[in-house]
Motif scaffolding. Structure first.
Motif, PDB file in Angstrom:
ATOM      1  N   HIS A   3       1.717   6.840 -16.072  1.00  0.00           N
ATOM      2  CA  HIS A   3       2.045   6.377 -14.825  1.00  0.00           C
ATOM      3  C   HIS A   3       0.521   6.869 -13.585  1.00  0.00           C
ATOM      4  N   PHE A   6      -0.871   3.898 -12.375  1.00  0.00           N
ATOM      5  CA  PHE A   6      -1.114   2.899 -11.089  1.00  0.00           C
ATOM      6  C   PHE A   6      -0.942   4.057  -9.944  1.00  0.00           C
ATOM      7  N   ILE A   7      -0.572   5.009 -10.159  1.00  0.00           N
ATOM      8  CA  ILE A   7      -0.851   6.317  -8.843  1.00  0.00           C
ATOM      9  C   ILE A   7      -2.420   6.273  -8.791  1.00  0.00           C
ATOM     10  N   ALA A   9      -4.657   3.683  -8.593  1.00  0.00           N
ATOM     11  CA  ALA A   9      -4.964   2.137  -7.882  1.00  0.00           C
ATOM     12  C   ALA A   9      -4.236   2.683  -6.520  1.00  0.00           C
ATOM     13  N   ALA A  10      -2.860   2.750  -6.373  1.00  0.00           N
ATOM     14  CA  ALA A  10      -2.142   3.005  -5.387  1.00  0.00           C
ATOM     15  C   ALA A  10      -3.108   3.873  -4.053  1.00  0.00           C
ATOM     16  N   TYR A  11      -3.503   5.492  -4.557  1.00  0.00           N
ATOM     17  CA  TYR A  11      -3.794   5.573  -3.282  1.00  0.00           C
ATOM     18  C   TYR A  11      -5.724   5.480  -3.273  1.00  0.00           C
ATOM     19  N   ILE A  13      -6.723   2.243  -3.163  1.00  0.00           N
ATOM     20  CA  ILE A  13      -6.190   0.546  -2.334  1.00  0.00           C
ATOM     21  C   ILE A  13      -6.029   1.154  -1.284  1.00  0.00           C
ATOM     22  N   SER A  14      -4.939   1.697  -1.501  1.00  0.00           N
ATOM     23  CA  SER A  14      -4.804   2.619   0.412  1.00  0.00           C
ATOM     24  C   SER A  14      -6.204   2.962   0.743  1.00  0.00           C
ATOM     25  N   VAL A  17      -8.094   0.760   2.316  1.00  0.00           N
ATOM     26  CA  VAL A  17      -7.836  -0.218   3.330  1.00  0.00           C
ATOM     27  C   VAL A  17      -7.470   0.620   5.027  1.00  0.00           C
ATOM     28  N   LEU A  18      -7.496   2.045   4.867  1.00  0.00           N
ATOM     29  CA  LEU A  18      -7.105   2.975   5.699  1.00  0.00           C
ATOM     30  C   LEU A  18      -8.764   2.838   5.658  1.00  0.00           C
ATOM     31  N   PHE A  19      -9.912   3.133   5.129  1.00  0.00           N
ATOM     32  CA  PHE A  19     -11.317   3.384   5.783  1.00  0.00           C
ATOM     33  C   PHE A  19     -12.013   2.257   6.216  1.00  0.00           C
ATOM     34  N   TRP A  20     -11.810   1.034   6.028  1.00  0.00           N
ATOM     35  CA  TRP A  20     -11.885  -0.141   6.643  1.00  0.00           C
ATOM     36  C   TRP A  20     -11.092  -0.593   7.997  1.00  0.00           C
ATOM     37  N   ALA A  21     -10.057  -0.257   7.896  1.00  0.00           N
ATOM     38  CA  ALA A  21      -9.418  -0.789   9.380  1.00  0.00           C
ATOM     39  C   ALA A  21     -10.007   0.625  10.567  1.00  0.00           C
ATOM     40  N   ALA A  22     -10.050   1.876   9.724  1.00  0.00           N
ATOM     41  CA  ALA A  22     -10.507   2.752  10.824  1.00  0.00           C
ATOM     42  C   ALA A  22     -11.982   2.459  11.302  1.00  0.00           C
ATOM     43  N   ALA A  24     -13.771  -0.597  10.888  1.00  0.00           N
ATOM     44  CA  ALA A  24     -14.263  -1.893  11.724  1.00  0.00           C
ATOM     45  C   ALA A  24     -14.481  -1.504  13.423  1.00  0.00           C
TER      46      ALA A  24
ATOM     47  N   LEU B  62       2.869   7.904  -0.196  1.00  0.00           N
ATOM     48  CA  LEU B  62       2.208   7.032   0.595  1.00  0.00           C
ATOM     49  C   LEU B  62       3.276   5.537   1.046  1.00  0.00           C
ATOM     50  N   LEU B 116       2.992  -1.855  -7.077  1.00  0.00           N
ATOM     51  CA  LEU B 116       2.290  -0.490  -8.113  1.00  0.00           C
ATOM     52  C   LEU B 116       3.166   0.666  -8.079  1.00  0.00           C
ATOM     53  N   TYR B 217      -2.698   8.619  13.154  1.00  0.00           N
ATOM     54  CA  TYR B 217      -3.939   7.522  12.238  1.00  0.00           C
ATOM     55  C   TYR B 217      -3.647   6.584  12.787  1.00  0.00           C
ATOM     56  N   ARG B 225     -10.041   0.671  19.301  1.00  0.00           N
ATOM     57  CA  ARG B 225      -9.545  -1.347  18.803  1.00  0.00           C
ATOM     58  C   ARG B 225      -9.629  -1.171  20.186  1.00  0.00           C
TER      59      ARG B 225
END
Lengths: 47, 249
Positions: A3, A6-7, A9-11, A13-14, A17-22, A24, B62, B116, B217, B225
């Motif tokens: 597993h 998968f674990i 990759a999940a952490y 990717i999250s 995404v969260l860093f990029w959203a913060a 931007a 998550l 996943l 968050y 924003r």
């Protein structure tokens, strides 16, 4: 089936995404302030 | 003036909102980081593996909070959109449009982490069951709100259209929530409800910590924003010129 991929990759990717959203709005704000400052400088010069 | 009305009047003023939200943001980020660090430590190190799901249960710390946030943010957008349309409060319009990218990010994470988790547990990344499909529709609704806002030249008209779409799209929220009861789905039912929870405290605590962290968050990101949107909309106004001269020093 392991597993771990998968674990991870999940952490990962999250986190991306969260860093990029913060980040931007901070990047966009800097760029906007620079644009406004340049415009102000141009206006001051033309007067 | 009534103190409550005075509070709303002040909060609705862009310079006031910009000033005080700027002071709040670092605190929200700090609380988010502390809660996330502790939640991740408990979830990844201390909590045991699940007897059925095995180690993949760690993805739940998550997946579940982000799925909750995806629905909560859209619900808030619908409420704020309603207030914006009825009482014409501009800050509410700004908060609606500033919430959409954060909500979309949470929805995307909920879908990806769910996928996943599904591969080792269900044997597939994706099935077109009611819960997964309605959550995907939610992601498209977020994209729709963002696209609609950007389709107009006049920002206030754009924000009103986006607010209206937020209200209409809220019909999807009960569909997501009750999908596991209304249809036969591969996605399991809710593990937490009004009657309590069957989750062991060693797993419940990191889950709740992560769920609380995501709220902070959202708060920090939303305010960042909203401040940016206000600067863009009001860039010709005096208060923005003052901000510009202050922040450039």
């Amino acid at each position: 089936m392991s597993h771990t991929p998968f674990i991870l990759a999940a952490y990962l990717i999250s986190a991306v995404v969260l860093f990029w959203a913060a980040i931007a709005p901070i990047v966009n704000k800097r760029s906007l302030l620079r644009q406004l400052k340049n415009r102000q400088a141009r206006m001051d010069k033309s007067q | 003036m009534n103190p409550i009305f005075l509070f709303f009047h002040k909060t609705g003023s862009p310079p006031w909102f910009y000033k005080y939200s700027g002071k709040l943001i670092p605190w929200l980020w700090a609380i988010f980081l502390v809660l996330t660090a502790y939640g991740l430590y408990l979830g990844l190190v201390v909590a045991p593996a699940d007897y059925q799901q095995g180690e993949s249960v760690r993805i739940m710390y998550l997946h579940v909070p982000t799925a909750w946030m995806s629905m909560m943010i859209y619900g808030l957008m619908a409420i704020m959109g309603f207030i914006a349309l009825v009482w014409r409060i501009r800050i509410m319009e700004v908060l609606v449009i500033s919430s959409a990218p954060v909500g979309a990010a949470f929805t995307m994470i909920a879908l990806i982490t769910g996928s996943l988790w599904g591969r080792p547990t269900w044997g597939t990344y994706w099935v077109w069951d009611a819960r997964l499909t309605s959550e995907l529709v939610l992601l498209f609704l977020y994209f729709g709100v963002i696209a609609l806002y950007n389709a107009f030249d006049e920002p206030r008209k754009a924000a009103r259209a986006a607010s209206l779409m937020s209200i209409v799209g809220a019909i999807n929220l009960p569909i997501i929530y009750f999908s596991v009861e209304w249809w036969n789905t591969l996605h399991q039912g809710s593990s937490m409800g009004s009657s309590g929870t069957g989750i062991h405290p060693s797993m419940l605590l990191p889950l709740l910590l992560m769920a609380t962290a995501t709220k902070f968050y959202y708060g920090a990101n939303l305010l960042s924003r909203a401040r940016l949107t206000l600067l863009k909309q009001d860039h010709r106004k005096r208060w923005v010129q003052d901000v510009l001269s202050k922040e450039s020093h």
